[in-house]
Design an enzyme around this catalytic site. Structure first.
Site, short mmCIF file in Angstrom:
data_model
loop_
_atom_site.label_atom_id
_atom_site.label_comp_id
_atom_site.label_asym_id
_atom_site.label_seq_id
_atom_site.Cartn_x
_atom_site.Cartn_y
_atom_site.Cartn_z
N LYS A 209 51.61 37.02 63.28
CA LYS A 209 50.22 36.44 63.42
C LYS A 209 50.64 34.71 63.10
CE LYS A 209 47.11 39.45 64.17
NZ LYS A 209 46.07 40.54 63.30
N HIS A 234 52.02 38.64 69.15
CA HIS A 234 52.23 38.91 67.43
C HIS A 234 53.35 39.97 67.19
CE1 HIS A 234 48.94 41.60 67.02
NE2 HIS A 234 49.50 41.98 66.13
FE LIG Z 1 48.74 43.92 65.00
#
Ligand SMILES: [Fe+2]
Length: 344
Positions: A209, A234
């Site tokens: 992320k 991500h």
């Molecule tokens: Fe995730």
């Protein structure tokens, strides 16, 4: 230098030769044993550790040449000196290529035999010392590699916590997902190694992320398909970040943690049981924590409502067996999920 503990096995079919060597070598302080055939040699080696074998090349039955590879294969730390007639030194040299350490010629010059024994046993002691040092070194490197890996993983974990802490909606997410995933792993009786892999994958599953645009991630409304696609990078970004320090199983768990059991997830290439079990566990734990967390655009769901949703998604988004395991935990240990999901 004679080590009183070192044993020499004298192998020759002629008793007079055995006696001659035994008398000389015992006089030098060695413990000597005798064998008159290949069979007796193997019997004696089996019954007591022997540092050196003086092995006659020509014996009735199995010869010394035939016996040598057997001795070296089963007792690699036993050294061998071949005893040969002067006319057959080329055979003795051939034996040295096959693992013998030295050779002595008949008729024996007993002083030369002693020199060969001393030298061969000294070489053996040095080789053992080198092996010991190598092993010690390997253990040390292994231990240091583990420590560096642990430090690095700890740093990534701290990075994940810091990323999550910036946002009150995701604070502590990975830690809670880890607690839930580990409870499911235990319920499914994963091995100790698989649980350790699952623990690291859970703690690090959202590290990717870091590459996601915060504005999109915290958007207070429904995501467009492009935004959803962006957020989903991500999983593969995270797998790439941890790849140098974790094993392939952990990488795959992170890469597949958003896969749907029925194969309908974004850019999914595997489905069902082909999705690594750790990733299927992560999917359930992740979904549960996401549902019971508050979002900018909705209130947190209750544990009951989130469990009902997990039940509903069995066989589609989630693996039914993993979801079952999770629901069993919830029914058996009703307080556990409340404790895990508690944000105070
Ligand atoms: Fe995730």
């Amino acid at each position: 230098m004679v080590n009183q503990q070192e044993r020499i096995l004298i192998v020759d079919d002629e008793a007079a030769i055995r006696k001659l060597l035994r008398r000389k070598l015992s006089g030098e302080g060695y413990q000597c044993e005798e064998a008159d055939s290949a069979e007796q040699t193997l019997d004696k080696l089996r019954s007591s550790p022997t540092e050196l074998v003086i092995l006659d090349i020509k014996m009735p039955g199995k010869s010394g040449i035939e016996l040598l590879p057997e001795v070296k294969a089963n007792y690699p730390h036993t050294t061998v000196i071949m005893a040969t007639a002067v006319t057959e030194t080329s055979i003795a040299i051939q034996c040295m290529n096959q693992g013998a350490d030295d050779y002595v010629c008949k008729p024996f010059n007993l002083d030369e035999v002693v020199v060969s024994v001393v030298r061969t046993l000294e070489k053996r002691r040095l080789q053992l010392k080198i092996e010991e040092c190598q092993q010690h070194l390997e253990e040390k490197v292994d231990q240091q590699t583990k420590e560096i890996r642990k430090l690095f993983l700890g740093a990534i974990e701290a990075l994940v916590s810091a990323l999550e802490a910036k946002d009150k909606y995701t604070a502590g997410h990975s830690r809670r997902v880890t607690d839930i995933a580990m409870a499911i792993g235990k319920e499914l009786r994963l091995s100790t190694d698989d649980k350790e892999d699952l623990r690291w994958a859970s703690l690090l599953h959202d590290v990717g992320k870091i590459a996601v645009n915060q504005l999109i991630q915290n958007k207070p409304g429904k995501l467009t398909p492009e935004e959803y696609e962006h957020i989903m990078i991500h999983a593969s970004v995270g797998a790439g970040i941890v790849k140098p320090v974790v094993n392939e199983k952990v990488v795959e768990m992170i890469e597949h943690h958003h896969d749907h059991y029925d194969g309908t997830g974004l850019h999914q290439v595997v489905a069902g049981e082909d999705i690594p079990i750790g990733a299927r566990i992560l999917a359930v734990a992740d979904a549960f924590d996401a549902m019971t967390s508050e979002r900018p655009y909705r209130k947190a769901m209750s544990v009951e409502a989130a469990c009902a949703e997990i039940e509903r998604c069995q066989g589609t988004q989630l693996d039914p067996a993993v979801a079952d395991a999770f629901l069993r935990i919830k029914n058996r240990e009703s307080k556990l999920l409340d404790v895990i999901t508690s944000r105070t």
